[in-house]
Write an enzyme that holds these catalytic residues in place. Structure first.
Site, PDB file in Angstrom:
ATOM      1  N   CYS A 167       0.916  -1.060   0.038  1.00 40.46           N
ATOM      2  CA  CYS A 167      -0.082   0.061   0.074  1.00 40.46           C
ATOM      3  C   CYS A 167       0.884   1.275   0.017  1.00 40.46           C
ATOM      4  CB  CYS A 167      -1.161  -0.127   1.251  1.00 40.46           C
ATOM      5  SG  CYS A 167      -0.215   0.060   2.916  1.00 40.46           S
TER       6      CYS A 167
ATOM      7  N   ARG B  50      -2.182  -0.825   5.543  1.00 40.90           N
ATOM      8  CA  ARG B  50      -3.332  -1.367   4.954  1.00 40.90           C
ATOM      9  C   ARG B  50      -3.245  -2.961   4.256  1.00 40.90           C
ATOM     10  NH1 ARG B  50      -4.800   3.363   1.049  1.00 40.90           N
ATOM     11  NH2 ARG B  50      -2.796   4.223   1.337  1.00 40.90           N
TER      12      ARG B  50
END
Lengths: 137, 283
Positions: free
Chosen positions: B241, B246
């Site tokens: 990410c 994430r």
């Protein structure tokens, strides 16, 4: 309470105490006056750089700054910073507010405490506040 | 018809399970990990300790995790032994809880589980929270050096990309396209170039979560990751990410809920790749 006094409060304390001070400010953010609820709910004067919905309306009347702000309780960090700004700037002469230091977050010890990744939303709140004061003066 | 079980259903526990086991502090430790460093202090599950991704898990000098010796000290201080079952939960769909889970796995902690639904679900169910910070007797802890099989470094990612192996970019579509150099809400965490690693598929991480912050069912997840995106559970896969948080959520989903055999998280992610000189980028 002046910004200088707040900065002093944050200086010379350890990180744990600094977090407690912030939490305390987060709790003490004054409630948003009902007259501003409609603006907030309409998404006006939101600081878009913040991940949480941070509402900040800056008004300068007769050379005096007024801040009306709301931040959800689930976002205590931006809420605490907004609360510090309200305490330091609300009711102050605009020219005095504009003398506030560029590196306030650093002076409060927050850059180190929150880490680079978390500091940017707070910088955006600060920039928004000061630029609104300058614009309306 | 009953839904197909997750590949490894032992890594998810319910809020009811937590209620039933939270008293067993000799064997179970609840860990709250949030994006907001102050949130734990406003109230948390009784008995839960706080681990902050910046101050506790990231090295403040070198861009890396704290190192296994400091990780071991952290665990000892939180009363976590090598055999303790650690239960992670937190804000924002357990995003940061998954990140902490991944770091614990990096240092070889065996018994790690996620409380499905995290803070959001616990509060939505009206369950008890407290501001009281617990203190546990120091535990003994030995951490292994990092398990490189779940972490990818830039040269490995470059070789992976050049070999045409699957990459998953879990950022928002605008970040993937290169329209935005950062997450919509995180302005300065950018890079000098926008776009994605050539060949990467864009599957935003939050597609794996439901409205109530729990994970989607296996059938729903397979519809996204396998049917729609054509990922192969047997292929070596790299997820990334912006800084690796994430993508640790997607790493968790692929590895444990869908049973992918070999997924690595590239925590250098776009803030490294988008600043590297000379690497290929696609918009």
């Amino acid at each position: 309470m002046t910004l200088e006094a707040i900065a002093e409060e944050f200086a010379d304390v350890d990180d744990e105490t600094r977090l407690e001070l912030l939490l305390d400010y987060a709790v003490r953010l004054p409630p948003l006056p009902p007259a501003y609820h409609a603006l907030r709910d309409a998404g006006v004067n939101m600081i878009h750089e913040c991940q949480s919905p941070v509402f900040m309306t800056v008004e300068v009347t007769g050379g005096t700054v007024h801040l009306y702000a709301d931040v959800p309780r689930e976002a205590p960090t931006p809420r605490s910073f907004v609360s510090i700004l309200v305490r330091a700037f609300d009711g102050q002469p605009a020219h005095h507010v504009l003398e506030a230091p560029d590196d306030l977050l650093y002076r409060l010890g927050l850059t180190h405490l929150l880490g680079m990744q978390r500091i940017h939303g707070l910088s955006a709140i600060y920039r928004h506040t000061l630029s609104e004061v300058a614009r309306q003066l | 018809m009953a839904d197909k079980a997750y590949a490894d259903k032992s890594v998810l526990v319910s809020t009811d399970w937590v209620i039933a086991h939270m008293g067993d502090t000799a064997n179970v430790r609840l860990i709250e990990s949030n994006e907001d460093v102050l949130l734990y202090g406003t109230g948390h599950i009784p008995g839960a300790v706080h681990i902050d991704w910046v101050n506790d898990l990231n090295d403040q000098l070198v861009r890396d995790y704290v190192g296994h010796e400091r990780f071991a000290i952290l665990c000892r201080e939180k009363g976590i032994g090598n055999d303790t079952t650690v239960v992670f939960y937190g804000d924002k769909n357990n995003w940061w809880a998954c990140y902490a889970f991944w770091v614990f796995k990096l240092y070889g902690h065996e018994k790690c589980v996620i409380m499905n639904g995290g803070r959001t679900k616990w509060l939505a169910e009206g369950r008890e929270i407290t501001t009281e910070v617990p203190n546990y007797p120091a535990a003994s802890y030995t951490a292994r050096s990092q398990d490189r099989s779940i972490r990818a470094f830039r040269d490995e990612v470059l070789a992976h990309q050049q070999a045409g192996r699957p990459l998953v970019d879990v950022r928002s579509p605008a970040e993937y396209d290169g329209t935005l150099l950062h997450m919509p809400a995180y302005p300065q965490e950018g890079a000098l170039r926008g776009g994605h690693i050539p060949g990467a598929r864009n599957i935003p991480w939050s597609r794996a979560a439901r409205e109530d912050a729990t994970f989607k069912s296996r059938t729903e997840l397979e519809a996204i990751y396998l049917d729609e995106q054509g990922l192969d559970p047997n292929a070596e896969t790299v997820a990334y990410c912006r800084i690796g948080e994430r993508s640790s959520h997607s790493w968790f989903v692929l590895t444990y809920l869908l049973g992918f055999k070999n997924v690595r998280n590239y925590d250098g992610s776009w803030t490294e790749w988008g600043n590297l000189v000379g690497v290929p980028i696609e918009k």
